[in-house]
Design a protein around this motif. Structure first.
Motif, short mmCIF file in Angstrom:
data_model
loop_
_atom_site.label_atom_id
_atom_site.label_comp_id
_atom_site.label_asym_id
_atom_site.label_seq_id
_atom_site.Cartn_x
_atom_site.Cartn_y
_atom_site.Cartn_z
N PRO A 6 46.77 32.15 50.91
CA PRO A 6 47.53 33.09 50.03
C PRO A 6 47.73 32.48 48.64
O PRO A 6 47.97 31.29 48.51
N LYS A 7 47.60 33.31 47.62
CA LYS A 7 47.78 32.83 46.24
C LYS A 7 49.26 32.63 45.94
O LYS A 7 50.09 33.45 46.33
N ILE A 8 49.54 31.52 45.28
CA ILE A 8 50.94 31.26 44.88
C ILE A 8 51.26 32.11 43.65
O ILE A 8 50.53 32.08 42.65
N GLN A 9 52.29 32.88 43.79
CA GLN A 9 52.70 33.74 42.67
C GLN A 9 53.30 32.91 41.54
O GLN A 9 54.28 32.20 41.74
N GLN A 10 52.68 32.97 40.37
CA GLN A 10 53.19 32.24 39.20
C GLN A 10 54.29 33.07 38.54
O GLN A 10 54.13 34.28 38.33
N LYS A 11 55.39 32.41 38.25
CA LYS A 11 56.46 33.11 37.53
C LYS A 11 56.01 33.30 36.09
O LYS A 11 55.45 32.37 35.49
N PRO A 12 56.24 34.48 35.52
CA PRO A 12 55.86 34.67 34.12
C PRO A 12 56.66 33.73 33.22
O PRO A 12 57.85 33.48 33.47
#
Length: 218
Positions: A6-12
């Motif tokens: 699963p891709k790690i969601q980057q915080k904007p």
């Protein structure tokens, strides 16, 4: 297998405004970005919204709509701020050995002849304004690379190359500032300290505005 991870969601990334302190946000709320404030209102807000613990400088920025690439539109002048700058200005004088004592008597913080050049050779620059007589300017030529970028090279237009050394010292100490249009057609100049209060800052702003109007090219 790697494709199933699963891709790690980057915080904007937070904007510059979002990274500011709570104190900054609190005072920023007092300014309506869609409103064009009068000069009186703007000066009052600049003082009211200062967040620094030290006595901040209030700055004036003016977009002149000129093209500084043309010599007649390269606006540059000096103005003495009626309420002063709020800064202690250290004035140095490079003069003939016979004039050094007179320069010190007139209020120069540093004054010298060849001994002054020896200090420059060592990289010692302990002054904010440098004044020289016309006949001594030739000796300063080799230091243009050191003094020029710092805005310290004496110049006839700024009143720092003169035979009336005493007058130049007095004006520098009294709050004389130089402004010059930048490459985008804007001038930037400090017009006092927050502690001055609105009345004194307005006096200084009006002096700069009058000077800029007088320097307006045809």
């Amino acid at each position: 297998e790697g494709a199933d991870k699963p891709k790690i969601q980057q915080k904007p990334a937070r904007t510059r405004l979002e990274r500011r302190s709570k104190g900054y946000h609190k005072v920023a709320e007092q300014i309506d970005k869609k409103k064009a404030y009068s000069l009186n209102e703007a000066v009052g807000l600049a003082i009211k919204t200062s967040t620094t613990k030290f006595d901040s400088t209030v700055e004036l920025h003016m977009r002149l709509g000129v093209d500084p690439k043309h010599a007649d539109q390269n606006i540059r002048d000096m103005v003495t701020l009626p309420a002063g700058t709020g800064k202690t200005v250290r004035v140095a004088v490079f003069a003939d050995i016979d004039d050094v004592a007179a320069a010190k008597k007139a209020g120069a913080d540093v004054a010298g002849s060849d001994d002054f050049l020896a200090q420059l050779d060592k990289g010692v620059i302990d002054f904010d304004v440098l004044v020289s007589s016309p006949k001594m300017m030739a000796k300063l030529g080799k230091y243009a690379r050191v003094l020029g970028p710092k805005g310290l090279m004496p110049n006839p237009k700024s009143g720092t190359v003169t035979n009336d050394i005493a007058k130049a010292i007095k004006e520098a100490k009294a709050g004389r500032v130089e402004y010059r249009v930048d490459s985008t057609g804007i001038i930037h100049v400090g017009v006092g300290k927050v502690s001055f209060g609105s009345d004194k800052i307005l006096q200084n702003v009006n002096a700069v505005v009058s000077s800029v109007k007088a320097a307006k090219p045809s």
